[in-house]
Design a protein around this motif. Structure first.
Motif, short mmCIF file in Angstrom:
data_model
loop_
_atom_site.label_atom_id
_atom_site.label_comp_id
_atom_site.label_asym_id
_atom_site.label_seq_id
_atom_site.Cartn_x
_atom_site.Cartn_y
_atom_site.Cartn_z
N PHE A 302 -22.49 0.79 33.72
CA PHE A 302 -23.34 1.97 33.61
C PHE A 302 -23.94 2.05 32.21
O PHE A 302 -25.11 2.37 32.02
CB PHE A 302 -22.51 3.22 33.93
CG PHE A 302 -23.29 4.49 33.94
CD1 PHE A 302 -23.98 4.88 35.08
CD2 PHE A 302 -23.34 5.30 32.82
CE1 PHE A 302 -24.71 6.07 35.09
CE2 PHE A 302 -24.06 6.48 32.83
CZ PHE A 302 -24.75 6.87 33.96
N ASN A 303 -23.12 1.73 31.21
CA ASN A 303 -23.59 1.65 29.83
C ASN A 303 -24.00 0.21 29.55
O ASN A 303 -23.16 -0.68 29.46
CB ASN A 303 -22.48 2.08 28.87
CG ASN A 303 -22.93 2.10 27.42
OD1 ASN A 303 -23.94 1.49 27.06
ND2 ASN A 303 -22.18 2.78 26.57
N PRO A 304 -25.30 -0.06 29.44
CA PRO A 304 -25.76 -1.46 29.38
C PRO A 304 -25.25 -2.24 28.18
O PRO A 304 -25.25 -3.46 28.22
CB PRO A 304 -27.29 -1.33 29.37
CG PRO A 304 -27.57 0.06 28.92
CD PRO A 304 -26.43 0.89 29.42
N LYS A 305 -24.81 -1.56 27.13
CA LYS A 305 -24.32 -2.33 25.98
C LYS A 305 -23.07 -3.12 26.33
O LYS A 305 -22.75 -4.12 25.66
CB LYS A 305 -24.09 -1.44 24.77
CG LYS A 305 -22.81 -0.62 24.77
CD LYS A 305 -22.66 0.13 23.46
CE LYS A 305 -21.33 0.88 23.37
NZ LYS A 305 -21.19 1.61 22.08
N PRO A 310 -17.32 -9.13 25.18
CA PRO A 310 -16.72 -10.49 25.28
C PRO A 310 -15.47 -10.52 26.17
O PRO A 310 -14.35 -10.75 25.69
CB PRO A 310 -16.39 -10.82 23.83
CG PRO A 310 -16.06 -9.50 23.20
CD PRO A 310 -17.00 -8.51 23.85
N TRP A 311 -15.65 -10.29 27.45
CA TRP A 311 -14.51 -10.37 28.36
C TRP A 311 -13.90 -11.77 28.35
O TRP A 311 -14.61 -12.76 28.23
CB TRP A 311 -14.94 -10.02 29.78
CG TRP A 311 -15.51 -8.64 29.95
CD1 TRP A 311 -16.79 -8.32 30.26
CD2 TRP A 311 -14.80 -7.40 29.84
NE1 TRP A 311 -16.94 -6.96 30.34
CE2 TRP A 311 -15.74 -6.37 30.08
CE3 TRP A 311 -13.48 -7.05 29.55
CZ2 TRP A 311 -15.40 -5.02 30.05
CZ3 TRP A 311 -13.14 -5.70 29.53
CH2 TRP A 311 -14.08 -4.71 29.77
N ARG A 312 -12.59 -11.82 28.52
CA ARG A 312 -11.88 -13.09 28.55
C ARG A 312 -11.73 -13.58 29.98
O ARG A 312 -11.61 -12.80 30.91
CB ARG A 312 -10.49 -12.94 27.93
CG ARG A 312 -10.49 -12.52 26.47
CD ARG A 312 -9.08 -12.23 25.97
NE ARG A 312 -8.21 -13.39 26.05
CZ ARG A 312 -7.14 -13.47 26.84
NH1 ARG A 312 -6.82 -12.48 27.64
NH2 ARG A 312 -6.39 -14.55 26.85
N VAL A 390 -12.28 3.91 32.96
CA VAL A 390 -11.18 3.37 32.16
C VAL A 390 -11.70 2.32 31.17
O VAL A 390 -11.31 2.31 29.99
CB VAL A 390 -10.10 2.76 33.07
CG1 VAL A 390 -9.05 2.02 32.22
CG2 VAL A 390 -9.43 3.84 33.89
N ALA A 391 -12.58 1.44 31.64
CA ALA A 391 -13.07 0.36 30.77
C ALA A 391 -13.91 0.88 29.61
O ALA A 391 -14.04 0.20 28.59
CB ALA A 391 -13.88 -0.63 31.60
N GLY A 392 -14.48 2.08 29.75
CA GLY A 392 -15.33 2.63 28.71
C GLY A 392 -16.80 2.41 28.95
O GLY A 392 -17.64 2.84 28.15
N SER A 393 -17.14 1.74 30.07
CA SER A 393 -18.54 1.40 30.32
C SER A 393 -19.24 2.39 31.23
O SER A 393 -20.45 2.27 31.45
CB SER A 393 -18.61 0.01 30.96
OG SER A 393 -17.96 0.00 32.22
N GLY A 394 -18.51 3.37 31.76
CA GLY A 394 -19.07 4.23 32.78
C GLY A 394 -19.62 5.54 32.26
O GLY A 394 -19.68 5.80 31.06
N GLU A 476 -15.56 -2.27 18.86
CA GLU A 476 -16.31 -1.87 17.68
C GLU A 476 -17.47 -2.84 17.39
O GLU A 476 -18.51 -2.46 16.85
CB GLU A 476 -15.38 -1.78 16.48
CG GLU A 476 -14.43 -0.58 16.58
CD GLU A 476 -13.30 -0.62 15.57
OE1 GLU A 476 -13.21 -1.66 14.82
OE2 GLU A 476 -12.50 0.33 15.48
N ALA A 477 -17.27 -4.09 17.78
CA ALA A 477 -18.31 -5.09 17.53
C ALA A 477 -19.56 -4.85 18.38
O ALA A 477 -20.65 -5.36 18.06
CB ALA A 477 -17.76 -6.49 17.80
#
Length: 479
Positions: A302-305, A310-312, A390-394, A476-477
Motif C-alpha cells: 500500500f505504501n509504495p516505498k 530489501p526482503w531476504r 504488521v509489516a509497516g507497508s499498509g 530506516e534506510a
C-alpha cells in the motif's frame, strides 16, 4: 441465448460469499418476486483477478455448500453448482432455465466488480432483469469518505465517520418456502470438485473444531453474545482463553452477515466489551473499503516505498516458521494451532507475522500466502491488510519501529504458559518463568521438564535483539 418467456421465467440467485438464507437481500428479493427460484454457485478460478482458494478454505467451502443446499431444499429452491468462467456459466444456466430475472449481492474487489459488470451487461442484453444488493458490508465503500471526498487511510477517523452514518436497516428473516417450483439445469456434483483433502486427510482436527454452515454460525454468535461479550475487552488478547467470537470463518463465507452480528451484539447495551467488539467489525469494514478503493492488497505494498525494501530470501527459515519450529514458543504455538485447526488467535497472528517480516526479514507476501492456504477464515481483504499492517507497508500501519518481542508478548498475554503448553507439548513441564524463554532456563530446570534444546525443542533460529536492530536499519534506510 434462446428465446424464453421473459415474463414468467424463474428468478436466478447467484450465491458467492453469502452462503446463507437469512439476511440475504438477493435471495429475499427473488423469493418475494413470486417466481420459481433457482440458486447458483460458480467455482470460478479462471476469470482475470480470481484467486484460487487455499486448502483450508476449500474444506470449509465444501461443507458450507452442502449445508446451504440442504437449507435451500427446505424452502423449495434447488442449488446448481458449476465450475468455470462465471460469465459463461451464468449465461448458460440463465439460458437453460429460461430465467427472467437474476439477483445477487454485491462484491467489492476490483476484479470481481469487473466480472459482475460483464455478467450484468450480457444478461441484460439477453433480456434478463438484473438486480444487485448490499449484503456483506455494513457500509458501501463509496459512502464513507473524507470531507474532501477521498477514501480514508487511517482507521480511527474512518470508523468515526462510518458510525456517524448509522446502520440503515435491520436483518432480514429467511424466506418462506417458495410456492412455485421449477426444474433446475444440470449441476456439478460437489464431490467432483475435490475440495476435501484425501491423501493425507489433514483436515481431521479441523473437522473436530469447526462446523460450517448458517445454523452453526447463528449458534456461535448467540453463545458469544450470551457468554463472552461482556468480558471481551478484558480477555480478547489472551489466547489460552475462549474469549473471542470465532465468527471469522462464518463471516468470511457469508454464513452470517455483519449486520446480523451487529444487531445481536448491540442488544447488550450494558456490555463493557461491546464497543471493542464492534470496532473489530469496523476493522473488517476498513479492510474491505481499502480493497475497493485501492485493490491488489495481496500483491503490492500500500505504501509504495516498501517496493524498495530489501526482503531476504531464506527458504529454510520460512519452513521452520511455517512448521512452528522457530525456537520462540509463542510463535511456534500459533503456527501449530494454525496448521492443526485452520485458525490462529488474532494476537498470536500479529506476533507470528511480525516475527516473519521483522525478525526474519521475509516478505510479508510469503506469509500472507501461507495464511491464505491454511486459514479457514482466509479473507481476501482482511488477510493482506492485516499482514501489511504488521509489516509497516499498509494503511494505518504499525510504525516500522514496532517490532513485537515474542518473549515479552508471550509473557504478557500467556503469563501462565497455558497456550504454549497446549500447542507445544514438549515444553509442557517448564515453569511459567521459563516457558517463553527456554534457552535461558537453568539446566536442572530443563532436565526436570524433559527438554533437550536442539533435540526435543529447537534453539531460537535468530537472536531477537540482533534481528530487531537489523530490521530497524533496513526500515530506516528506506527514508
Amino acid at each position: 441465448m434462446s428465446d424464453r418467456p421473459s415474463n414468467d421465467g424463474p428468478a436466478l440467485v447467484w450465491f458467492r460469499d453469502d452462503l446463507r438464507l437469512s439476511d440475504n437481500p438477493a435471495l429475499d428479493a427473488a423469493a418475494r418476486s413470486g417466481r420459481a427460484v433457482i440458486a447458483l454457485y460458480v467455482l470460478d478460478q479462471t476469470s482475470p483477478g480470481s484467486r484460487p482458494l487455499g486448502g483450508a478454505a476449500r474444506w470449509w467451502l465444501h461443507h458450507s455448500l452442502r449445508s446451504l443446499a440442504a437449507d435451500l431444499d427446505g424452502i423449495g429452491i434447488p442449488l446448481v453448482l458449476r465450475q468455470g468462467s462465471a460469465l459463461d456459466e451464468m449465461l448458460d444456466v440463465a439460458d437453460r432455465s429460461g430465467a427472467a430475472a437474476v439477483f445477487w449481492n454485491r462484491r467489492y474487489r476490483p476484479a470481481e466488480i469487473a466480472v459482475d459488470k460483464a455478467v450484468m451487461a450480457a444478461l441484460r442484453k439477453a433480456g434478463c432483469d438484473v438486480s444487485s444488493f448490499q449484503a456483506n458490508l455494513l457500509f458501501e465503500p463509496w459512502t464513507v469518505l473524507t470531507g474532501a471526498g477521498q477514501p480514508f487511510r487511517v482507521f480511527t477517523p474512518f470508523w468515526k465517520a462510518a458510525r456517524a452514518r448509522g446502520i440503515a436497516r435491520t436483518p432480514l428473516p429467511a424466506p418462506r418456502p417458495v410456492s412455485r417450483r421449477t426444474c433446475a439445469p444440470r449441476s456439478n456434483s460437489l464431490a467432483d470438485w475435490a475440495l476435501l483433502p484425501t491423501r493425507p486427510d489433514w483436515a481431521k482436527e479441523i473437522a473436530s473444531v469447526w462446523t460450517p454452515g448458517e445454523t452453526a454460525a447463528q449458534a456461535r454468535v448467540a453463545a458469544f453474545v450470551d457468554e463472552r461479550l461482556a468480558t471481551y475487552a478484558r480477555d480478547r488478547d489472551r489466547p489460552a482463553r475462549a474469549a473471542t467470537s470465532r465468527l471469522s470463518p462464518h463471516l468470511r463465507f457469508g454464513e452470517i452477515s455483519p449486520l446480523q452480528i451487529w444487531h445481536a451484539a448491540g442488544l447488550r447495551h450494558d456490555s463493557a466489551g461491546l464497543e471493542k467488539f464492534l470496532s473489530e467489525l469496523g476493522w473488517r469494514e476498513f479492510s474491505w473499503h481499502l480493497s475497493y478503493h485501492f485493490g491488489d492488497l495481496e500483491k503490492r505494498s500500500f505504501n509504495p516505498k516498501f517496493d524498495r525494501f530489501p526482503w531476504r530470501t531464506d527458504d529454510a527459515a520460512f519452513r521452520l516458521w511455517a512448521r512452528g519450529q522457530t525456537g520462540y514458543p509463542i510463535v511456534d504455538a500459533g503456527m501449530r494451532q494454525l496448521w492443526r485447526t485452520g485458525w490462529m488467535h488474532n494476537r498470536v497472528r500479529m506476533i507470528a507475522a511480525s516475527f516473519l517480516c521483522k525478525d526474519l526479514l521475509i516478505d510479508w507476501r510469503r506469509g500472507e500466502d501461507w495464511f491464505w492456504d491454511t486459514l479457514v477464515d482466509a479473507d481476501p481483504a482482511n488477510n493482506p491488510a492485516g499482514w501489511q499492517w504488521v509489516a509497516g507497508s499498509g494503511a494505518d500501519a504499525a510504525p516500522y519501529f514496532r517490532v513485537f518481542n515474542p518473549v515479552l508478548q508471550g509473557e504478557k498475554f500467556d503469563p501462565d504458559g497455558h497456550y504454549v503448553r497446549e500447542w507445544v507439548p514438549e515444553l509442557a513441564d517448564l515453569s511459567p518463568r521459563w516457558i517463553h524463554r527456554p534457552w535461558e532456563a537453568p539446566q536442572p530446570e530443563l532436565a526436570r521438564a524433559g527438554v533437550r534444546l536442539g533435540e526435543t525443542y529447537p534453539v531460537p533460529i535468530v537472536d531477537h535483539n540482533a534481528a530487531r536492530r537489523r530490521a530497524l536499519g533496513a526500515f530506516e534506510a528506506l527514508g
